[in-house]
Enzyme design. Structure first.
Site, PDB file in Angstrom:
ATOM      1  N   LEU A 127     -17.871  -3.657   0.621  1.00 66.72           N
ATOM      2  CA  LEU A 127     -18.981  -3.105  -0.160  1.00 66.72           C
ATOM      3  C   LEU A 127     -18.814  -3.375  -1.654  1.00 66.72           C
ATOM      4  CD1 LEU A 127     -19.544   0.316   1.651  1.00 66.72           C
ATOM      5  CD2 LEU A 127     -20.765  -1.845   1.984  1.00 66.72           C
ATOM      6  N   TYR A 187       0.831  -1.206   0.000  1.00 64.88           N
ATOM      7  CA  TYR A 187       0.000   0.000   0.000  1.00 64.88           C
ATOM      8  C   TYR A 187       0.870   1.262   0.000  1.00 64.88           C
ATOM      9  CZ  TYR A 187      -3.910  -3.020   1.465  1.00 64.88           C
ATOM     10  OH  TYR A 187      -4.869  -3.999   1.559  1.00 64.88           O
TER      11      TYR A 187
END
Length: 276
Positions: free
Chosen positions: A207, A65
């Site tokens: 999601l 990341y």
């Protein structure tokens, strides 16, 4: 009544933010909800500082990341003591235990901490031997107190079995398997295997593939006076899984993610969401 309670929770997030913890290894409890990599353009330092100030205590990051220094910055700015924050990070899979251990140490250096709470292998190696070698590296990191627990990410059943077949007495199995999971995207076979073997299943991208404008999802949300996204996240928690969410710098979303204890889905609603 429920709507009024929900509004109160949003107004007082620091006091009422969920601090529910889940045991993942001997003496190690993990927050049900952690802050993941921001999906918006907010920097990780700003997202983490907001999250911690609102009462969140879990943070999920990874070497690839490239935001470990921002995690350290956000933690420092928040003023929250290191020992109150549960840090999960991930290293790439290396077909060498020594290289895996070296990467753990580099990751900790970037995070400006002497230990993390959970260290994961981010993705399986191309071979079973590679997975085993990386696992050996994480076991050594555990022995050196560089991490309080170790686990994996994106591992399928055969990947998990190869590690568990080692019958190691140090850490016999992964504490956590972190994988993509949502109402619209779930690997039930691997989830079931993990539960059967007492491996905590953690959802990332909770999601993804979720249609937040779906009328069924909306009806369930309305019945609890919450948002559709909260229903989708609560479904994961009631599956006895934990999750990493990505509200970024959106204070409203972050608050909503931290008050998921304010309602409970019925069995009928859970079954409906299972097949959504």
């Amino acid at each position: 009544m429920m709507a009024a309670l929900y509004l109160l929770l949003l107004l007082l997030p620091t006091a009422f933010a969920s601090r529910r913890m889940v045991p993942i290894a001997p003496g190690v409890d993990m927050p049900e909800v952690s802050l993941g990599h921001p999906d918006d353009k907010t920097g990780m330092a700003e997202s983490l500082e907001l999250w911690l100030n609102l009462g969140g205590r879990g943070i999920d990051t990874a070497w690839i990341y490239y935001n470990q220094k921002q995690v350290a910055e956000g933690l420092a700015k928040s003023g929250v003591p290191r020992e109150e924050v549960f840090i999960t990070t991930k290293i790439p899979c290396y077909p060498s235990a020594d290289k895996a251990l070296q990467m753990v140490k580099r990751d900790l250096d970037q995070l400006n901490t002497t230990y993390v709470d959970l260290m994961l292998i981010h993705f399986p190696c191309k071979t079973e031997e590679g997975n085993v070698a990386s696992w050996r590296g994480l076991q050594e990191a555990y022995k050196q107190n560089l991490t309080r627990s170790i686990g994996v990410s994106n591992f399928k059943i055969n990947d998990l079995k190869a590690i568990m077949a080692l019958n190691d007495t140090i850490v016999p199995k992964p504490a956590v398997n972190q994988c993509s999971m949502s109402v619209g995207n779930h690997d039930d076979e691997t989830i079931t295997f993990c539960k059967q073997n007492n491996i905590t299943y953690e959802a990332y991208s909770p999601l993804r593939d979720v249609n937040l404008t779906d009328s069924t999802l909306g009806a369930i949300a309305n019945s609890h006076s919450v948002e559709p996204a909260q229903v989708a996240l609560k479904w994961i928690l009631q599956k006895n899984c934990v999750l990493a969410t990505s509200p970024g710098g959106n204070e409203k979303f972050a608050k909503e993610d931290l008050v998921l204890d304010s309602f409970t889905l019925t069995d009928e609603e859970m079954n409906t969401l299972d097949n959504l």
